[in-house]
Motif scaffolding. Sequence first.
Motif, PDB file in Angstrom:
ATOM      1  N   UNK A  48       0.823  -1.225   0.000  1.00 12.87           N
ATOM      2  CA  UNK A  48       0.000   0.000   0.000  1.00 12.87           C
ATOM      3  C   UNK A  48       0.854   1.272   0.000  1.00 12.87           C
ATOM      4  N   UNK A  74      -3.052   8.094  -2.861  1.00 19.71           N
ATOM      5  CA  UNK A  74      -4.448   7.877  -2.448  1.00 19.71           C
ATOM      6  C   UNK A  74      -5.237   7.048  -3.460  1.00 19.71           C
ATOM      7  N   UNK A  75      -4.932   7.211  -4.743  1.00 23.57           N
ATOM      8  CA  UNK A  75      -5.677   6.463  -5.774  1.00 23.57           C
ATOM      9  C   UNK A  75      -5.324   4.977  -5.744  1.00 23.57           C
ATOM     10  N   UNK A  77      -4.471   3.486  -2.915  1.00 18.37           N
ATOM     11  CA  UNK A  77      -5.080   2.983  -1.670  1.00 18.37           C
ATOM     12  C   UNK A  77      -6.581   2.784  -1.794  1.00 18.37           C
ATOM     13  N   UNK A  78      -7.192   3.440  -2.784  1.00 17.72           N
ATOM     14  CA  UNK A  78      -8.618   3.197  -3.011  1.00 17.72           C
ATOM     15  C   UNK A  78      -8.845   1.829  -3.629  1.00 17.72           C
ATOM     16  N   UNK A  82      -7.449  -2.345   3.588  1.00 17.73           N
ATOM     17  CA  UNK A  82      -6.515  -2.722   4.649  1.00 17.73           C
ATOM     18  C   UNK A  82      -7.243  -2.954   5.964  1.00 17.73           C
ATOM     19  N   UNK A 101     -16.910   6.835   5.346  1.00 17.47           N
ATOM     20  CA  UNK A 101     -15.768   7.734   5.167  1.00 17.47           C
ATOM     21  C   UNK A 101     -14.904   7.317   3.969  1.00 17.47           C
ATOM     22  N   UNK A 102     -14.723   5.992   3.816  1.00 18.83           N
ATOM     23  CA  UNK A 102     -13.894   5.487   2.714  1.00 18.83           C
ATOM     24  C   UNK A 102     -14.483   5.872   1.365  1.00 18.83           C
ATOM     25  N   UNK A 104     -16.690   8.522   0.889  1.00 19.87           N
ATOM     26  CA  UNK A 104     -16.616   9.984   0.748  1.00 19.87           C
ATOM     27  C   UNK A 104     -15.233  10.381   0.238  1.00 19.87           C
ATOM     28  N   UNK A 105     -14.204   9.699   0.778  1.00 19.53           N
ATOM     29  CA  UNK A 105     -12.831  10.002   0.362  1.00 19.53           C
ATOM     30  C   UNK A 105     -12.615   9.663  -1.110  1.00 19.53           C
ATOM     31  N   UNK A 107     -14.977  10.116  -3.299  1.00 16.33           N
ATOM     32  CA  UNK A 107     -15.885  11.028  -4.024  1.00 16.33           C
ATOM     33  C   UNK A 107     -17.134  10.348  -4.591  1.00 16.33           C
ATOM     34  N   UNK A 108     -17.734   9.435  -3.844  1.00 14.72           N
ATOM     35  CA  UNK A 108     -18.994   8.820  -4.266  1.00 14.72           C
ATOM     36  C   UNK A 108     -20.163   9.742  -3.927  1.00 14.72           C
ATOM     37  N   UNK A 149     -15.222  -1.543   5.928  1.00 10.44           N
ATOM     38  CA  UNK A 149     -14.635  -0.288   5.443  1.00 10.44           C
ATOM     39  C   UNK A 149     -13.668  -0.558   4.281  1.00 10.44           C
ATOM     40  N   UNK A 153     -15.206  -0.126  -0.853  1.00 13.39           N
ATOM     41  CA  UNK A 153     -14.724   0.558  -2.067  1.00 13.39           C
ATOM     42  C   UNK A 153     -14.325  -0.443  -3.152  1.00 13.39           C
TER      43      UNK A 153
END
Lengths: 219, 288
Positions: A48, A74-75, A77-78, A82, A101-102, A104-105, A107-108, A149, A153
Amino acid sequence: MISFINANCTFRKNAGVKNLNFSIEDGEFVFLTGPSGAGKSTILRLIYMDLFPEKGKVLIRDFDSTRIRDREIPFLRRKVGMIFQDYQLLKDRNVYQNVALALYASHYKTREIKSRVYNILNQVGLGHRVHHRPTELSGGEQQRVTIARALVKEPIVLLADEPTGNLDPRVSIELINLLNKINKKGTAVIVATHNYSLIQRVPGARLIQINEGEIISIT
Amino acid sequence: MTILWFLFKEGFKGLIRSKYSGAFSIIIIAISIMLVGFGYVIARDTLFMVENIRAQFDVDIFIKQTASRDDIAAFDAKLKKMNEIDHLIYISPEEAAKKFKNEFGEDIFDILDYNPLPPSFTISFKPIYRNLISVEAIANILQSDPVVDELKYRKNFLIILEKYQRIILFTVLGIFAVLTLISIILTSNSIKMTIFARQDIISTMKLIGATNRFIKIPFVIEGTLEGGLGSLVAALIIYGMFYLQNTYFQSFLDYTVVVSYRYYVALLILGTFLGWIGSRRAIRKFLH
């Protein structure tokens, strides 16, 4: 999907991994085993991209550790879910908010976030605990929230670092069965553990044994 | 839109979630803004007081007894044309005698049989000429006029005033600058502590694939809110203290604090700005 090519990473004196060469394909279930300090967590951190190899490289689909920029991490990790021994849940938010939160991060949209979160919480058996805070849950339930969590995604791979470390044997077996179920649906799962009894619970899983940062055996 | 709304909500909720550290931060910001607010008023009024003392400085020009009315009129016209002069008063011998009686309680004609007091002018200067160099230069020009007998002004007063004004100016500005610096450091550190107390959020957000901007925005909104609320508390306390001073202690201290609404608006803007910049600086440290 994941390739380690002559990867060396020594982030602390006498800790790290040396000259790793192996690949993990889509949909595989892999156990990383070895004693404490062998380098299991380092391998996960390299995947990661919390750590970077000093020599060699790590490839996760199109992400190359030698070329990736900070803002691209970040892309990656999406696409990588983990879960940790200490759960890393936010105690001031409820189960729904921790899982959402995952998304929202990533951008859904709100409507999609709602349906995905409720769906995944039902899948991990926490549909009735949506509004509870992590502190109101048992260790096993908290770990299932972290799985939700990580899965919400739809990652290509799920990384679990000693996921049963804080759980009793019965809950540990339940958890490994859940991970197996997730794997059966097509998500690759990599579990770092020194609990050998868990390995027997997943027939057909690959096993990578590590000691002092080197691969001893690979199946 | 979903993301923006979420980030704003997170910022507002963050303030509530931070509980004690957030409240502590608001108190620290309020104290900092009060320091700057009071510092500004003290600096402004001290400098205003010094300028007021300087405004009282004037020069008396005594005209020769032999000067005719036409000579005096010509000199009066000359003075009126001088750009440096702000205000001018002509005192005739008769008016001087009246003034003498008012000041000393005795009629000059009872002491002497004639009025020895000469006609005179009292002049004051425009603010930029109220300094020793300008006054001396103008005095030299006027002294050379044939109708002028004598010129009197408090040279020592100007020397002392200039010496102390510089000290007062630097002291007051220095104190104000130190207070402002302290407030910036206090604000920045208190916000840093608020963020430090919730580092777990940052590390979790990073793990789930949040970008730095996504992590940063709620903290910056929270810090800006803390700054705004802190300065609002400070403005209310300052307003209350000025009200008490002007209502109950004005006669006791012989001092009225006059500030416009712009002063309070400036405090609110300053606090909000400090919160914004402080949180931006603080979060940057935790992101890298």
